[in-house]
Scaffold this motif. Structure first.
Motif, short mmCIF file in Angstrom:
data_model
loop_
_atom_site.label_atom_id
_atom_site.label_comp_id
_atom_site.label_asym_id
_atom_site.label_seq_id
_atom_site.Cartn_x
_atom_site.Cartn_y
_atom_site.Cartn_z
N ASP A 117 42.45 44.20 37.36
CA ASP A 117 41.83 44.44 36.04
C ASP A 117 40.94 43.28 35.61
OD1 ASP A 117 43.12 46.80 35.98
OD2 ASP A 117 44.42 46.34 34.26
N GLU A 133 31.57 44.07 27.84
CA GLU A 133 31.65 42.63 28.14
C GLU A 133 30.29 42.08 28.57
OE1 GLU A 133 35.46 40.90 30.16
OE2 GLU A 133 34.99 42.87 30.98
N ALA A 135 43.20 45.78 20.03
CA ALA A 135 42.07 45.11 20.67
C ALA A 135 40.85 46.02 20.75
CB ALA A 135 42.46 44.65 22.06
N ALA A 170 40.46 48.00 23.12
CA ALA A 170 40.21 48.19 24.56
C ALA A 170 40.54 49.62 24.96
CB ALA A 170 41.06 47.21 25.36
N LYS A 192 34.73 44.74 22.86
CA LYS A 192 33.73 43.78 22.36
C LYS A 192 32.67 44.48 21.52
CE LYS A 192 35.21 40.38 25.13
NZ LYS A 192 35.87 39.20 24.60
N PRO A 201 40.78 49.27 33.16
CA PRO A 201 40.05 49.05 31.90
C PRO A 201 38.61 49.56 32.00
CG PRO A 201 40.27 46.99 33.11
CD PRO A 201 41.03 48.01 33.89
N THR A 245 33.35 45.09 32.18
CA THR A 245 33.00 46.36 31.54
C THR A 245 31.63 46.22 30.86
OG1 THR A 245 34.17 45.72 29.54
CG2 THR A 245 35.43 46.97 31.18
N TRP A 274 36.72 49.52 28.84
CA TRP A 274 36.10 48.94 27.62
C TRP A 274 37.03 47.88 27.10
CZ3 TRP A 274 31.26 50.37 26.71
CH2 TRP A 274 30.66 50.09 25.48
N ARG A 275 36.51 46.74 26.71
CA ARG A 275 37.39 45.66 26.27
C ARG A 275 37.38 45.45 24.75
NH1 ARG A 275 39.77 43.82 31.27
NH2 ARG A 275 38.12 43.50 32.79
#
Lengths: 433, 61
Positions: free
Chosen positions: A279, A287, A29, A31, A52, A47, A284, A49-50
């Protein structure tokens, strides 16, 4: 499967003991999680960073923490010789009182604590100038406008050499007393940093406990009348206003030149917050960027990582307010990846968030395409229609990363000490309401 | 600004509309220009003044 790729330091969110930490990546991912463990309170993962936005590209200019760095952070803060950035902005709390009682408040404002006397605050201003040069001064609280002597403090700070003074406010007094904005402007206030979470009453009811939308608009109108620039500052909370990012930008840009930009702050859990963050509640930085892209049509390449603070702490887009559909037209990126000093950052903010004087012919520039203008008209247009979209992601006891803290240029004056913002307001989990 | 002579062509410069391109923008200014070779004279006040201001406003932090 999470793979550690970067060593850093943090704190235990329960006892605030400094601990080693690692950034770990979920490869598929993209992440990134901050993981750490306290001998007394166990393991924590949060978390940051995801996935994205490509993490490595975004953080390219970030220098990892050396093995001997950050050993005493944040418990020994003040700004020490190890700190990796100068002071861009100093926040000075002028009161603990507040006329709202918000769900989230970094300062845990409210209550009946007595205000510091004006003389004490004047001495604080002198001390800030002595310790930090000429930073941007942010007057904060509590709600700073509850002090009747605020104009006097602003005038004093200007006289002593503070060139840019920013008021961190909920805007209620600015809305309710039309002459108040004029008093602050005459005293020398440069910028109103207006708590502005959205474009509907529901958002304010959820976050601030009252219907405030009309008052926010009136505050902007009253500042406009005296040509004090307003920056809209939304606290972004999942499920409350994270689907309203584009509308806030469009509204702000439509109110240019009165509104100079939008400064997003994804919610952080310090001071006062309703529950221990899960979470899924966190937003983030990537996001937030993704949300803005989706809700405005802006492309990812116009977002620049903070070049003064750590790239994980914020971003900026320099733009012009424009009649196009998303309301803004980004300026070309000229210094990709460069690190800037606190002074450069301060000058940038001061230039873009203040209104020009009427002698500059500020309002002469129409909202048209700047490509075919002569130099004077071009300059007028840039100054009048400048519009920034910026963000600052504060850190709490769960996601505190000392590598980030090392590059913090937003400082708080606290009892003679100048401290990084997120160190000053760091709150242990036990203090939860 | 009066009576400027082009060092290359030896002819007087004439005020003409001149386009600058900078970071994707095209901005116009009336400037002394050689009618033969097209060289433009930029005086120090302009360079340190408004041109610098344009750079500062357009450029990033």
């Amino acid at each position: 499967m999470r793979k550690p790729f970067r060593d850093t330091r943090s704190v235990c969110p329960v006892c605030l003991r400094p601990v080693k930490a690692q950034l770990c990546r979920e490869e598929e991912a993209g992440a990134v999680f901050l993981q750490k463990s306290c001998p007394s309170h166990g393991a924590f993962s949060v978390p940051v960073w995801r996935g994205k936005v490509p993490f490595d590209q975004w953080t390219a200019n970030a220098k990892p923490l050396g093995p001997e760095e950050g050993l005493y952070c944040p418990s020994a803060c003040g700004i020490c010789p190890e700190h990796g950035q100068g002071t861009c902005c100093v926040l000075l709390e002028v009161t603990r009182r507040c006329d709202l009682f918000c769900q989230y408040c970094f300062a845990n404002g409210g209550g009946m604590a007595e205000d510091p006397p004006l003389d004490e605050l004047k001495r604080a201003v002198d001390d800030i100038l002595r310790q930090c040069g000429k930073p941007l001064l942010q007057l904060s609280g509590g709600e700073p406008s509850l002090r009747d002597d605020l104009p006097e403090l602003i005038a004093y700070a200007r006289k002593q050499g503070c060139e840019t003074i920013q008021l961190n406010t909920n805007g209620l007094r600015l809305a309710r007393e039309p002459e108040y904005a004029a008093r602050l402007a005459e005293a020398g206030l440069s910028i109103v940093f207006l708590q502005f979470d959205g474009v509907s009453d529901q958002v304010y009811e959820a976050l601030r406990g009252a219907k405030l939308y009309e008052e926010k608009m009136r505050a902007i109108e009253n500042c406009n009348r005296v040509r004090t620039g307003v920056t809209l500052v939304p606290t972004v909370v999942r499920g409350v206003n994270d689907q309203m990012l584009g509308e806030i930008i469009r509204l702000g840009a439509s109110l240019s030149p009165a509104v100079r930009g939008v400064h997003f702050q994804p919610v952080s859990h310090f001071g006062r917050y309703p529950v221990v963050p899960q979470d899924g509640m966190r937003i983030t930085l990537d996001e937030l960027i993704d949300g803005i892209c989706r809700q405005t049509g802006l492309s990812l390449d116009v977002f620049q990582p903070s070049c003064c603070d750590h790239p994980l702490c914020g971003f900026h887009i320099s733009a012009l307010a424009s009649p196009c559909c998303c309301g803004v037209k980004p300026l070309p990126v000229s210094r990709q990846g460069a690190v800037s000093t606190a002074e450069q950052n301060r000058d940038y903010i001061a230039r873009r968030w203040q209104r020009g004087s009427s002698q500059d012919g500020e309002d002469a520039g129409p909202l048209n395409d700047p490509k075919a203008l002569d130099m004077n008209a071009f300059l007028r247009l840039l100054r009048t229609r400048s519009f920034t979209i910026t963000a600052m992601a504060f850190q709490d006891a769960w996601n505190l990363d000392i590598e980030r803290l090392h590059r913090c240029s937003l400082h708080v004056y606290n009892k003679g000490m100048v401290k990084p913002f997120c160190a000053n307001y760091l709150t242990a989990a036990q203090a939860e309401n | 600004m009066e009576n400027l002579i082009c060092a290359k062509c030896g002819v007087p410069l004439e005020k003409r509309r001149t386009a600058f391109q900078y970071l994707g923008y095209e901005i116009y200014e009336e400037l002394p220009r050689c009618p033969v070779c097209g060289q433009v004279y930029l005086d120090e006040a302009l360079v340190r003044g408004r041109m610098h201001e344009v750079e500062t406003e357009v450029e990033d932090k």
